[in-house]
Design a protein around this motif. Structure first.
Motif, PDB file in Angstrom:
ATOM      1  N   ASN A 174      34.066  52.696  54.818  1.00  0.00           N
ATOM      2  CA  ASN A 174      32.649  53.027  54.635  1.00  0.00           C
ATOM      3  C   ASN A 174      32.291  53.300  53.179  1.00  0.00           C
ATOM      4  O   ASN A 174      31.128  53.461  52.831  1.00  0.00           O
ATOM      5  CB  ASN A 174      32.230  54.194  55.540  1.00  0.00           C
ATOM      6  CG  ASN A 174      32.579  55.554  54.978  1.00  0.00           C
ATOM      7  OD1 ASN A 174      33.680  55.753  54.452  1.00  0.00           O
ATOM      8  ND2 ASN A 174      31.661  56.488  55.086  1.00  0.00           N
ATOM      9  N   GLN A 175      33.295  53.334  52.291  1.00  0.00           N
ATOM     10  CA  GLN A 175      32.995  53.429  50.863  1.00  0.00           C
ATOM     11  C   GLN A 175      32.470  52.118  50.304  1.00  0.00           C
ATOM     12  O   GLN A 175      31.790  52.100  49.277  1.00  0.00           O
ATOM     13  CB  GLN A 175      34.256  53.814  50.078  1.00  0.00           C
ATOM     14  CG  GLN A 175      34.672  55.265  50.211  1.00  0.00           C
ATOM     15  CD  GLN A 175      35.890  55.574  49.367  1.00  0.00           C
ATOM     16  OE1 GLN A 175      36.763  54.720  49.167  1.00  0.00           O
ATOM     17  NE2 GLN A 175      35.984  56.792  48.874  1.00  0.00           N
ATOM     18  N   ILE A 176      32.788  51.014  50.977  1.00  0.00           N
ATOM     19  CA  ILE A 176      32.442  49.697  50.435  1.00  0.00           C
ATOM     20  C   ILE A 176      31.468  48.930  51.340  1.00  0.00           C
ATOM     21  O   ILE A 176      30.653  48.164  50.851  1.00  0.00           O
ATOM     22  CB  ILE A 176      33.716  48.858  50.146  1.00  0.00           C
ATOM     23  CG1 ILE A 176      33.393  47.649  49.280  1.00  0.00           C
ATOM     24  CG2 ILE A 176      34.454  48.506  51.429  1.00  0.00           C
ATOM     25  CD1 ILE A 176      32.896  47.982  47.896  1.00  0.00           C
ATOM     26  N   GLY A 177      31.535  49.114  52.671  1.00  0.00           N
ATOM     27  CA  GLY A 177      30.467  48.619  53.527  1.00  0.00           C
ATOM     28  C   GLY A 177      30.748  47.495  54.493  1.00  0.00           C
ATOM     29  O   GLY A 177      29.962  47.266  55.404  1.00  0.00           O
ATOM     30  N   THR A 178      31.876  46.758  54.321  1.00  0.00           N
ATOM     31  CA  THR A 178      32.223  45.713  55.290  1.00  0.00           C
ATOM     32  C   THR A 178      33.736  45.614  55.434  1.00  0.00           C
ATOM     33  O   THR A 178      34.485  46.049  54.555  1.00  0.00           O
ATOM     34  CB  THR A 178      31.701  44.314  54.886  1.00  0.00           C
ATOM     35  OG1 THR A 178      32.364  43.897  53.688  1.00  0.00           O
ATOM     36  CG2 THR A 178      30.195  44.316  54.678  1.00  0.00           C
ATOM     37  N   PRO A 211      31.431  34.535  65.662  1.00  0.00           N
ATOM     38  CA  PRO A 211      31.962  35.845  65.308  1.00  0.00           C
ATOM     39  C   PRO A 211      33.328  35.753  64.623  1.00  0.00           C
ATOM     40  O   PRO A 211      33.843  36.757  64.125  1.00  0.00           O
ATOM     41  CB  PRO A 211      32.100  36.532  66.670  1.00  0.00           C
ATOM     42  CG  PRO A 211      32.418  35.396  67.598  1.00  0.00           C
ATOM     43  CD  PRO A 211      31.600  34.234  67.092  1.00  0.00           C
ATOM     44  N   PHE A 212      33.897  34.562  64.600  1.00  0.00           N
ATOM     45  CA  PHE A 212      35.263  34.398  64.109  1.00  0.00           C
ATOM     46  C   PHE A 212      35.351  34.153  62.603  1.00  0.00           C
ATOM     47  O   PHE A 212      36.445  34.054  62.057  1.00  0.00           O
ATOM     48  CB  PHE A 212      35.955  33.258  64.868  1.00  0.00           C
ATOM     49  CG  PHE A 212      35.963  33.452  66.357  1.00  0.00           C
ATOM     50  CD1 PHE A 212      36.655  34.509  66.925  1.00  0.00           C
ATOM     51  CD2 PHE A 212      35.227  32.610  67.184  1.00  0.00           C
ATOM     52  CE1 PHE A 212      36.632  34.707  68.296  1.00  0.00           C
ATOM     53  CE2 PHE A 212      35.206  32.798  68.561  1.00  0.00           C
ATOM     54  CZ  PHE A 212      35.917  33.854  69.120  1.00  0.00           C
ATOM     55  N   ASP A 213      34.208  34.067  61.958  1.00  0.00           N
ATOM     56  CA  ASP A 213      34.196  33.915  60.498  1.00  0.00           C
ATOM     57  C   ASP A 213      33.734  35.237  59.892  1.00  0.00           C
ATOM     58  O   ASP A 213      32.568  35.411  59.522  1.00  0.00           O
ATOM     59  CB  ASP A 213      33.262  32.765  60.090  1.00  0.00           C
ATOM     60  CG  ASP A 213      33.412  32.395  58.618  1.00  0.00           C
ATOM     61  OD1 ASP A 213      33.969  33.205  57.847  1.00  0.00           O
ATOM     62  OD2 ASP A 213      32.959  31.291  58.243  1.00  0.00           O
ATOM     63  N   GLN A 214      34.670  36.189  59.792  1.00  0.00           N
ATOM     64  CA  GLN A 214      34.341  37.537  59.320  1.00  0.00           C
ATOM     65  C   GLN A 214      33.780  37.511  57.902  1.00  0.00           C
ATOM     66  O   GLN A 214      32.826  38.223  57.587  1.00  0.00           O
ATOM     67  CB  GLN A 214      35.584  38.431  59.380  1.00  0.00           C
ATOM     68  CG  GLN A 214      35.304  39.908  59.117  1.00  0.00           C
ATOM     69  CD  GLN A 214      34.636  40.605  60.287  1.00  0.00           C
ATOM     70  OE1 GLN A 214      35.006  40.404  61.442  1.00  0.00           O
ATOM     71  NE2 GLN A 214      33.646  41.439  60.006  1.00  0.00           N
ATOM     72  N   ASN A 215      34.362  36.682  57.047  1.00  0.00           N
ATOM     73  CA  ASN A 215      33.884  36.607  55.661  1.00  0.00           C
ATOM     74  C   ASN A 215      32.421  36.161  55.597  1.00  0.00           C
ATOM     75  O   ASN A 215      31.633  36.689  54.814  1.00  0.00           O
ATOM     76  CB  ASN A 215      34.745  35.638  54.841  1.00  0.00           C
ATOM     77  CG  ASN A 215      36.034  36.275  54.391  1.00  0.00           C
ATOM     78  OD1 ASN A 215      36.088  37.473  54.121  1.00  0.00           O
ATOM     79  ND2 ASN A 215      37.088  35.484  54.307  1.00  0.00           N
ATOM     80  N   LYS A 216      32.065  35.188  56.415  1.00  0.00           N
ATOM     81  CA  LYS A 216      30.688  34.695  56.411  1.00  0.00           C
ATOM     82  C   LYS A 216      29.732  35.760  56.922  1.00  0.00           C
ATOM     83  O   LYS A 216      28.656  35.977  56.329  1.00  0.00           O
ATOM     84  CB  LYS A 216      30.577  33.434  57.275  1.00  0.00           C
ATOM     85  CG  LYS A 216      29.167  32.841  57.276  1.00  0.00           C
ATOM     86  CD  LYS A 216      29.110  31.543  58.085  1.00  0.00           C
ATOM     87  CE  LYS A 216      27.698  30.963  58.065  1.00  0.00           C
ATOM     88  NZ  LYS A 216      27.620  29.692  58.834  1.00  0.00           N
ATOM     89  N   ILE A 217      30.107  36.413  58.023  1.00  0.00           N
ATOM     90  CA  ILE A 217      29.272  37.477  58.588  1.00  0.00           C
ATOM     91  C   ILE A 217      29.002  38.551  57.537  1.00  0.00           C
ATOM     92  O   ILE A 217      27.854  38.958  57.295  1.00  0.00           O
ATOM     93  CB  ILE A 217      29.957  38.105  59.816  1.00  0.00           C
ATOM     94  CG1 ILE A 217      30.063  37.095  60.972  1.00  0.00           C
ATOM     95  CG2 ILE A 217      29.233  39.382  60.265  1.00  0.00           C
ATOM     96  CD1 ILE A 217      28.764  36.676  61.571  1.00  0.00           C
ATOM     97  N   MET A 257      32.514  45.945  61.765  1.00  0.00           N
ATOM     98  CA  MET A 257      33.637  46.354  62.610  1.00  0.00           C
ATOM     99  C   MET A 257      33.444  45.914  64.053  1.00  0.00           C
ATOM    100  O   MET A 257      34.382  45.450  64.705  1.00  0.00           O
ATOM    101  CB  MET A 257      33.818  47.879  62.550  1.00  0.00           C
ATOM    102  CG  MET A 257      34.254  48.418  61.209  1.00  0.00           C
ATOM    103  SD  MET A 257      34.848  50.146  61.289  1.00  0.00           S
ATOM    104  CE  MET A 257      33.414  50.997  61.917  1.00  0.00           C
ATOM    105  N   ALA A 258      32.225  46.051  64.550  1.00  0.00           N
ATOM    106  CA  ALA A 258      31.952  45.663  65.934  1.00  0.00           C
ATOM    107  C   ALA A 258      32.146  44.158  66.142  1.00  0.00           C
ATOM    108  O   ALA A 258      32.631  43.719  67.190  1.00  0.00           O
ATOM    109  CB  ALA A 258      30.531  46.074  66.318  1.00  0.00           C
ATOM    110  N   THR A 259      31.786  43.369  65.141  1.00  0.00           N
ATOM    111  CA  THR A 259      31.993  41.919  65.232  1.00  0.00           C
ATOM    112  C   THR A 259      33.473  41.579  65.320  1.00  0.00           C
ATOM    113  O   THR A 259      33.885  40.736  66.131  1.00  0.00           O
ATOM    114  CB  THR A 259      31.365  41.212  64.014  1.00  0.00           C
ATOM    115  OG1 THR A 259      29.972  41.506  63.963  1.00  0.00           O
ATOM    116  CG2 THR A 259      31.570  39.706  64.095  1.00  0.00           C
TER     117      THR A 259
END
Length: 424
Positions: free
Chosen positions: A339-343, A83-89, A115-117
């Protein structure tokens, strides 16, 4: 190694009583992070897609399809990963969707999980979300933009401009800025009530009186500022969200129905120029339509060295579109709506691009909100310096302000930029 053990989604209700997604991510160490996705009323055409069911439930606004996408494809792709690699997720969800606007999975599905991650990872490390996302440099409490009179698509009244906001710029800290704002809001309510105006509130907690012109709300707000004992222009500034895409026609003419006038781009720019010369206005958002790039160029040339010109529908938190604006010298600030872009990662990219090019950033809520205070931490994490999240009313708005008050108490030497935001 700690990994994502489970991902769940639930259909819950937002502040307008419409369905939205609550996503929850559970890690192998038992840590859990949850997030609720907001929804806008005034939306840009190029925003990432919010997937709705379009069936008989909730007038077609259900989100069970998006929840199902979380329970199936997103779950299968992300479970077992760190969960610590936000970019990969986030990159994996972008790749999984395969479109340029999350039209298949739904940006409400991907953002909820993203966001939950981040929350689950922060909880696993036992650090605040702002510290996890921003590291040691997360020190700036944002100056709030409080929407205290609503118009346009945020209210059923005769005012064309969507939001009239106060900005408490002349204070030493966030908590004093909020105190002043709350006092002004209460004085505004009394002024409206004494003048026989209705004091019902719009989606974002601002009052929605029927007024004769788009200038009158500014005058009433400044009267409230004075009665509260504060100095206009020195302690309290005015910000406008015109949301002009909502009242432009196919020919590029802006119809101010409340005033019975139709204006060209140039005439509307001239109108703004008169307003900022007359009142302590420091920021105008979406002063021209998202499609009126020539008008935006004129607006920036005329007023860009005087006030903050914010692109919301214009940029939709999209780095590619923002880069085009930077290249063409259009606007000087961007509204940030995840939420305009998605992540989370794409949102961070847009903020960092803006900051590298000296564009101001304003973290923002949506008109359909929840008790989730993610954007409060997000604003501190990325040192956006400004946040727009409603008036001092409605608990879904106050959740963000109260979270910022808690963060201010946690930080040893928080920075509050205030008036220095607008020094040129």
């Amino acid at each position: 190694m700690i990994f994502i053990d489970n991902i769940e989604a639930q259909e819950v209700l937002d502040s307008r009583g419409n369905p939205t997604i609550k996503a929850s991510v559970t890690l192998s160490d038992g840590s859990i992070g949850s997030a609720i996705v907001p929804s806008g009323a005034s939306t840009g055409k190029r925003e990432a897609l919010e997937l709705r069911d379009n069936d008989s439930r909730f007038l077609g606004k259900g989100v069970l399809k998006a929840c199902e996408n979380i329970h199936t494809e997103i779950y299968e792709t992300l479970v077992g990963l760190s969960p610590f690699d936000q970019n990969k997720i986030d990159s994996l969800m972008i790749e999984l969707d395969g479109s340029d606007n999350f039209s298949r999975l739904g940006a409400n599905a991907t953002l909820g999980v993203s966001m939950a991650t981040a929350r689950a990872a922060a909880n696993s490390l036992r650090i605040p979300l702002y510290r996890y996302l921003g590291g040691a440099s997360a020190l700036t409490l944002p100056t709030p933009m409080l929407n205290i009179i609503n118009g346009g698509s945020h209210a059923d009244n005769t005012v064309d401009f969507q939001e009239y906001m106060i900005m408490p710029v002349g204070f030493e800290c966030f908590s004093e800025a909020m105190r002043a704002s709350a006092e002004i809001y209460q004085h505004l309510k009394k002024i409206l009530k004494d003048s026989k105006h209705i004091t019902s509130i719009g989606d974002e907690g601002g009052f929605a009186p029927n007024l004769k012109t788009n200038e009158e709300p500014i005058q009433i707000i400044l009267e409230a500022v004075k009665k509260a004992g504060y100095k206009e222009g020195e302690q309290i500034a005015i910000a406008l969200d015109v949301a002009s895409s909502e009242f432009v026609n196919d020919k590029g003419i802006y119809s101010l129905k409340g005033e019975g006038r139709e204006l060209s781009s140039q005439e509307l720019v001239e109108y703004y120029e008169k307003l900022i010369n007359k009142y302590p206005i420091v920021s105008i958002e979406d002063g021209l339509s998202e499609d009126d790039w020539e008008g935006w160029k004129l607006l920036t040339e005329k007023l860009g060295d005087k006030i903050q010109l914010v692109g919301d529908d214009l940029f939709v938190t999209n780095s590619k579109i923002l880069q085009e604006g930077i290249d063409k010298k259009i606007a000087n600030a961007i509204l940030i709506k995840p939420n305009q872009i998605g992540t989370v990662s794409q949102t961070i990219q847009a903020i960092q691009l803006a900051q590298r090019n000296n564009y101001k950033c304003i973290m923002s809520h949506r008109s359909g909100e929840s008790e989730d205070s993610f954007i409060a931490d997000f604003a501190v994490a990325l040192n956006t310096g400004e946040i727009k999240t409603g008036s001092t009313a409605r608990s879904e708005r106050m959740a963000k302000y109260n979270r910022l008050l808690s963060i201010e108490k946690e930080l040893h030497n928080p920075i509050y930029l205030g008036s220095s935001l607008f020094k040129r």
